[in-house]
Design an enzyme around this catalytic site. Structure first.
Site, PDB file in Angstrom:
ATOM      1  N   HIS A 153      -3.720  -3.714   8.652  1.00 28.19           N
ATOM      2  CA  HIS A 153      -3.554  -3.041   9.938  1.00 28.19           C
ATOM      3  C   HIS A 153      -2.845  -3.992  10.889  1.00 28.19           C
ATOM      4  CE1 HIS A 153      -4.535  -0.828  13.582  1.00 28.19           C
ATOM      5  NE2 HIS A 153      -4.732   0.196  12.780  1.00 28.19           N
ATOM      6  N   ASP A 178      -8.169   4.770   6.491  1.00 26.07           N
ATOM      7  CA  ASP A 178      -7.697   5.701   5.468  1.00 26.07           C
ATOM      8  C   ASP A 178      -8.244   5.417   4.079  1.00 26.07           C
ATOM      9  OD1 ASP A 178      -6.098   7.380   7.007  1.00 26.07           O
ATOM     10  OD2 ASP A 178      -4.577   5.827   7.149  1.00 26.07           O
TER      11      ASP A 178
HETATM   12  N1  ACO Z   1      -0.812  -4.375   0.640  1.00 25.40           N
HETATM   13  C1  ACO Z   1      -0.217  -5.543   0.294  1.00 25.40           C
HETATM   14  N2  ACO Z   1       0.294  -6.399   1.175  1.00 25.40           N
HETATM   15  C2  ACO Z   1       0.237  -6.070   2.468  1.00 25.40           C
HETATM   16  C3  ACO Z   1      -0.363  -4.869   2.915  1.00 25.40           C
HETATM   17  C4  ACO Z   1      -0.898  -4.018   1.949  1.00 25.40           C
HETATM   18  N3  ACO Z   1      -1.479  -2.872   2.289  1.00 25.40           N
HETATM   19  N4  ACO Z   1      -0.273  -4.807   4.245  1.00 25.40           N
HETATM   20  C5  ACO Z   1       0.348  -5.914   4.646  1.00 25.40           C
HETATM   21  N5  ACO Z   1       0.654  -6.687   3.562  1.00 25.40           N
HETATM   22  C6  ACO Z   1       1.271  -8.021   3.580  1.00 25.40           C
HETATM   23  C7  ACO Z   1       2.775  -7.939   3.794  1.00 25.40           C
HETATM   24  O1  ACO Z   1       3.471  -7.875   2.575  1.00 25.40           O
HETATM   25  C8  ACO Z   1       3.024  -9.230   4.547  1.00 25.40           C
HETATM   26  O2  ACO Z   1       3.020 -10.284   3.630  1.00 25.40           O
HETATM   27  P1  ACO Z   1       3.966 -11.594   3.868  1.00 25.40           P
HETATM   28  O3  ACO Z   1       3.408 -12.301   5.054  1.00 25.40           O
HETATM   29  O4  ACO Z   1       3.856 -12.366   2.599  1.00 25.40           O
HETATM   30  O5  ACO Z   1       5.351 -11.076   4.104  1.00 25.40           O
HETATM   31  C9  ACO Z   1       1.787  -9.378   5.420  1.00 25.40           C
HETATM   32  O6  ACO Z   1       0.744  -8.718   4.708  1.00 25.40           O
HETATM   33  C10 ACO Z   1       1.930  -8.779   6.809  1.00 25.40           C
HETATM   34  O7  ACO Z   1       2.354  -7.438   6.645  1.00 25.40           O
HETATM   35  P2  ACO Z   1       3.207  -6.632   7.698  1.00 25.40           P
HETATM   36  O8  ACO Z   1       3.896  -5.510   7.000  1.00 25.40           O
HETATM   37  O9  ACO Z   1       4.049  -7.592   8.492  1.00 25.40           O
HETATM   38  O10 ACO Z   1       2.062  -6.098   8.635  1.00 25.40           O
HETATM   39  P3  ACO Z   1       2.197  -4.921   9.689  1.00 25.40           P
HETATM   40  O11 ACO Z   1       1.255  -5.221  10.775  1.00 25.40           O
HETATM   41  O12 ACO Z   1       3.632  -4.715  10.063  1.00 25.40           O
HETATM   42  O13 ACO Z   1       1.778  -3.640   8.850  1.00 25.40           O
HETATM   43  C11 ACO Z   1       0.547  -1.823   7.973  1.00 25.40           C
HETATM   44  C12 ACO Z   1       0.595  -2.945   9.029  1.00 25.40           C
HETATM   45  C13 ACO Z   1       1.820  -0.960   8.085  1.00 25.40           C
HETATM   46  C14 ACO Z   1      -0.652  -0.954   8.232  1.00 25.40           C
HETATM   47  C15 ACO Z   1       0.468  -2.475   6.561  1.00 25.40           C
HETATM   48  O14 ACO Z   1      -0.713  -3.246   6.464  1.00 25.40           O
HETATM   49  C16 ACO Z   1       0.538  -1.443   5.446  1.00 25.40           C
HETATM   50  O15 ACO Z   1       1.643  -1.062   5.032  1.00 25.40           O
HETATM   51  N6  ACO Z   1      -0.644  -0.980   4.931  1.00 25.40           N
HETATM   52  C17 ACO Z   1      -0.669   0.040   3.903  1.00 25.40           C
HETATM   53  C18 ACO Z   1      -0.483   1.410   4.528  1.00 25.40           C
HETATM   54  C19 ACO Z   1      -1.691   1.856   5.311  1.00 25.40           C
HETATM   55  O16 ACO Z   1      -2.819   1.783   4.847  1.00 25.40           O
HETATM   56  N7  ACO Z   1      -1.426   2.376   6.507  1.00 25.40           N
HETATM   57  C20 ACO Z   1      -2.481   2.909   7.385  1.00 25.40           C
HETATM   58  C21 ACO Z   1      -2.638   2.048   8.591  1.00 25.40           C
HETATM   59  S1  ACO Z   1      -3.972   2.611   9.576  1.00 25.40           S
HETATM   60  C22 ACO Z   1      -3.398   4.028  10.269  1.00 25.40           C
HETATM   61  O17 ACO Z   1      -2.276   4.238  10.560  1.00 25.40           O
HETATM   62  C23 ACO Z   1      -4.369   5.026  10.433  1.00 25.40           C
END
Ligand code: ACO
Length: 401
Positions: A279, A336
């Site tokens: 998140h 979720d």
């Molecule tokens: N699985 C694996 N790796 C992940 C995940 C994940 N679910 N989420 C983040 N990471 C990793 C990224 O690859 C990144 O790694 P790095 O530092 O080596 O490059 C690091 O964690 C940071 O990730 P970002 O994408 O920069 O984080 P951001 O804050 O932009 O993204 C998000 C947040 C979009 C929710 C992300 O965690 C994600 O895609 N999660 C999966 C989708 C999801 O569950 N969405 C629902 C969110 S809650 C809602 O909207 C109700």
């Protein structure tokens, strides 16, 4: 010739913050999140208290008006909402223009936006009374439209709303009752549905809420703004994640396959993510996920379902939470992760999961819109950019290029 890039140094002053990692876009009195501690408050009340002790209608009132209602205010509010649960009969024909196999979120983007064509009497956004009526209409009609999009997709007749039922009961009724059969709403499922609505009601300036505020800042009408929010919510990085979680669990299939799946996630080669994890704001357990996990056990026990996907999800969570990749990046289950398992047990197809999220989040969106509209001076939202294209250059006629 002007070197455009130089202009940034000489004349322009703004913050470059792609994806808004550190930019506050507004002041708000509605929702507070402490992402490090995993705290979520609506109007000062913890999400745990609201989910345990309040109904969704009470939460809606608090989000819209700033405080939990007393008994008289609640009764009046419930009356105002039930008064608006029906939709214009002409909307039935609008539905029939869609293919039956359309994704219900695609249908919702269209029909909610189209509400502005049916309720133009409440479109004066400068009149607080009209804004309130629009808010009531949206909260009341979203479940009706969501249930209609479900019924349409399975070829069953639309069920008219029943105002003698609670918000959650009526929604289950409109989705699962059929005219030919008696239908009693299971109180355990109704309570779980109500709690799911509460847990998704608002989450401050997330992508869809920011979309609603930005659309509203141009003084677009509230129905159009909420349709914009629905479109944004649909993406798998946001509200579409609940559908994606279930699809992911089904793809993994068995707990023996978890290590292989997690290796793929960590490899990042094909951008596979552990859906329902991570998140932007929470760097701790999402408090909503904890409540949902408990709710999940209750619903499955009530229905006598022994869903192997729940066991798989629990094992996936256990392994991920002890894996250095997820620990270092502070990736925890979000709202979720467990919601799909409950919704599936209740009988909803995966394509409806994000629609249910939209039904719940409508109150958050419209409360944030109302708060913005109440500000003494409303300015259009207009982000800047860092231009990286060519500097000004000579135009060359086509035969000389
Ligand atoms: N699985 C694996 N790796 C992940 C995940 C994940 N679910 N989420 C983040 N990471 C990793 C990224 O690859 C990144 O790694 P790095 O530092 O080596 O490059 C690091 O964690 C940071 O990730 P970002 O994408 O920069 O984080 P951001 O804050 O932009 O993204 C998000 C947040 C979009 C929710 C992300 O965690 C994600 O895609 N999660 C999966 C989708 C999801 O569950 N969405 C629902 C969110 S809650 C809602 O909207 C109700």
């Amino acid at each position: 010739v002007i070197d455009i890039r130089k202009l940034y140094d000489e004349t322009s002053h703004f913050t470059f913050d792609p994806s808004f990692m550190a930019t506050g876009s507004c002041k708000s009195r509605i929702t507070f999140i402490d992402g490090d501690k995993g705290i979520l408050l609506h109007r000062g009340y913890t999400i745990q208290d609201l989910a345990e002790k309040s109904t969704f209608m009470e939460v809606c009132y608090a989000l819209l008006y700033g405080d939990l209602p007393n008994a008289k205010q609640l009764k009046e509010f419930e009356h105002n909402i039930t008064y608006h649960t029906m939709v214009h009969e002409q909307l039935h024909f609008f539905f029939r223009g869609f293919r039956r196999d359309a994704h219900p979120m695609a249908v919702m983007c269209g029909v909610v936006g189209a509400l502005s064509a049916f309720y133009h009497d409440s479109l004066d956004i400068h009149d607080p009374k009209q804004r309130e009526i629009s808010a009531h209409r949206l909260i009341a009609k979203l479940p009706t439209l969501a249930a209609m999009s479900y019924k349409y997709s399975i070829g069953q007749p639309f069920m008219y709303p029943r105002n003698d039922l609670s918000f959650a009961e009526n929604f289950l009724y409109m989705c699962f009752a059929v005219p030919a059969e008696p239908y009693t709403v299971n109180p355990v499922l109704a309570r779980a549905m109500d709690r799911i609505f509460t847990l998704h009601a608002d989450h401050e300036q997330n992508a869809s809420t920011s979309t609603v505020r930005l659309a509203g800042s141009s003084q677009a009408n509230p129905f159009a703004c909420i349709a914009a929010g629905i479109a944004c919510l649909w993406g798998p990085a946001h509200g579409g994640a609940n559908q994606a979680v279930l699809e992911m669990l089904e793809e993994i299939g068995h707990k023996d396959n978890i290590p292989e799946f997690l290796a793929k996630v960590k490899d990042k080669g094909d951008n596979t993510r552990l859906m329902g994890f991570g998140h932007r704001v929470y760097k701790n357990y999402d408090p909503r996920a904890e409540v949902l996990k408990k709710s999940c056990d209750e619903v499955l026990a009530e229905l006598g379902i022994n869903d192997p996907l729940l066991e798989l999800a629990q094992e996936l969570e256990r392994i991920a939470l002890s894996d250095p990749y997820f620990i270092e990046r502070k990736l925890f289950p979000n709202v979720d992760f467990y919601s799909g398992i409950i919704l599936k047990a209740m009988g909803f197809p995966t394509s409806m999961f994000t629609v249910l999220f939209a039904v719940a989040r409508t109150v958050g969106w419209i409360s944030q819109w109302k708060e913005m509209m109440e500000e003494p001076s409303l300015k259009i939202g207009r982000p800047r950019q860092l231009y990286t294209g060519p500097a000004q250059r000579e135009y060359v006629p086509v035969d000389k290029r």
